[in-house]
Write a protein that holds these residues in place. Structure first.
Motif, PDB file in Angstrom:
ATOM      1  N   UNK A 145       4.174  22.123  -4.783  1.00 34.77           N
ATOM      2  CA  UNK A 145       3.757  21.505  -3.513  1.00 34.77           C
ATOM      3  C   UNK A 145       3.834  19.981  -3.599  1.00 34.77           C
ATOM      4  N   UNK A 146       3.747  19.439  -4.788  1.00 33.67           N
ATOM      5  CA  UNK A 146       3.818  17.992  -4.960  1.00 33.67           C
ATOM      6  C   UNK A 146       5.219  17.450  -4.722  1.00 33.67           C
ATOM      7  N   UNK A 147       6.245  18.280  -4.889  1.00 32.23           N
ATOM      8  CA  UNK A 147       7.628  17.796  -4.760  1.00 32.23           C
ATOM      9  C   UNK A 147       7.981  17.436  -3.316  1.00 32.23           C
ATOM     10  N   UNK A 150       6.115  14.383  -2.403  1.00 28.49           N
ATOM     11  CA  UNK A 150       6.742  13.182  -2.941  1.00 28.49           C
ATOM     12  C   UNK A 150       7.900  12.748  -2.047  1.00 28.49           C
ATOM     13  N   UNK A 151       8.683  13.706  -1.583  1.00 28.91           N
ATOM     14  CA  UNK A 151       9.763  13.382  -0.649  1.00 28.91           C
ATOM     15  C   UNK A 151       9.238  12.765   0.634  1.00 28.91           C
ATOM     16  N   UNK A 152       8.118  13.274   1.122  1.00 30.66           N
ATOM     17  CA  UNK A 152       7.535  12.751   2.351  1.00 30.66           C
ATOM     18  C   UNK A 152       7.035  11.316   2.172  1.00 30.66           C
ATOM     19  N   UNK A 153       6.385  11.021   1.055  1.00 27.22           N
ATOM     20  CA  UNK A 153       5.889   9.656   0.866  1.00 27.22           C
ATOM     21  C   UNK A 153       7.055   8.700   0.612  1.00 27.22           C
ATOM     22  N   UNK A 154       8.116   9.173  -0.022  1.00 26.83           N
ATOM     23  CA  UNK A 154       9.309   8.336  -0.181  1.00 26.83           C
ATOM     24  C   UNK A 154       9.911   8.026   1.194  1.00 26.83           C
ATOM     25  N   UNK A 194       4.180   9.673  -7.483  1.00 27.40           N
ATOM     26  CA  UNK A 194       5.319   9.934  -8.374  1.00 27.40           C
ATOM     27  C   UNK A 194       4.848  10.143  -9.808  1.00 27.40           C
ATOM     28  N   UNK A 195       3.926   9.305 -10.258  1.00 24.12           N
ATOM     29  CA  UNK A 195       3.403   9.445 -11.629  1.00 24.12           C
ATOM     30  C   UNK A 195       2.690  10.784 -11.785  1.00 24.12           C
ATOM     31  N   UNK A 217       0.829  -1.216   0.000  1.00 28.14           N
ATOM     32  CA  UNK A 217       0.000   0.000   0.000  1.00 28.14           C
ATOM     33  C   UNK A 217       0.860   1.262   0.000  1.00 28.14           C
ATOM     34  N   UNK A 218       1.945   1.275   0.754  1.00 30.98           N
ATOM     35  CA  UNK A 218       2.823   2.443   0.752  1.00 30.98           C
ATOM     36  C   UNK A 218       3.504   2.567  -0.614  1.00 30.98           C
ATOM     37  N   UNK A 219       3.902   1.431  -1.171  1.00 31.57           N
ATOM     38  CA  UNK A 219       4.521   1.444  -2.498  1.00 31.57           C
ATOM     39  C   UNK A 219       3.572   1.939  -3.563  1.00 31.57           C
ATOM     40  N   UNK A 220       2.312   1.504  -3.496  1.00 31.14           N
ATOM     41  CA  UNK A 220       1.313   1.962  -4.473  1.00 31.14           C
ATOM     42  C   UNK A 220       1.092   3.462  -4.342  1.00 31.14           C
ATOM     43  N   UNK A 221       1.047   3.953  -3.116  1.00 27.73           N
ATOM     44  CA  UNK A 221       0.866   5.397  -2.907  1.00 27.73           C
ATOM     45  C   UNK A 221       2.060   6.173  -3.460  1.00 27.73           C
ATOM     46  N   UNK A 222       3.253   5.648  -3.237  1.00 23.33           N
ATOM     47  CA  UNK A 222       4.454   6.298  -3.762  1.00 23.33           C
ATOM     48  C   UNK A 222       4.418   6.343  -5.285  1.00 23.33           C
TER      49      UNK A 222
END
Length: 139
Positions: free
Chosen positions: A110-112, A115-119, A85-86, A76-81
């Motif tokens: 704001x997405x950048x 993206x770092x946070x979800x990574x 990212x896409x 689930x975390x990988x799918x969210x990442x």
């Protein structure tokens, strides 16, 4: 391993706020598929009919709920990442030249950090144990 309460609280905050952030876009696909179709055709260069768009929204909602619950964390975390990212990379032109898109172009940035946070959350998923289904199963 000793519990790090501050880290666990921080990761929970990241998980729940990121889930809320992405949930808005998933629900948009279900309640306003025409809007989602317009976004999709603008940034993903393809047109989807209303029914597949709604189906994608429901699948995303299920993944987001699993993520928010800390269930099947790797997947689930990988799918969210991957989802974020896409969507972030699909706006690369706005990221490269945010001033050319007008004042709203800066909002794409704001997405950048998101993206770092979800990574970071994906990398620390084994430490994200507060209110987590997976962590509860391991105890």
């Amino acid at each position: 391993m000793q519990r790090d309460t501050k880290l666990e609280i921080s990761l929970l905050i990241m998980r729940l706020t990121f889930a809320a952030f992405i949930m808005v876009w998933a629900v948009d696909k279900v309640v306003a598929p025409a809007h989602a179709q317009k976004v999709f055709s603008t940034y993903y260069f393809t047109q989807l009919a209303s029914d597949p768009m709604t189906a994608i929204g429901f699948v995303q909602i299920a993944i987001i709920l699993a993520f928010a619950a800390g269930f099947l964390r790797f997947w689930s975390y990988g799918a969210m990442l991957v989802m974020h990212a896409v969507s972030t990379l699909s706006t690369y032109d706005k990221l490269i030249s945010p001033w050319e898109a007008g004042p709203r172009g800066l909002l794409f940035w704001a997405a950048v950090p998101t993206l770092g946070a979800i990574l970071a959350l994906f990398l620390l998923r084994d430490r994200d144990n507060l209110l987590s289904v997976d962590a509860a199963r391991l105890r």
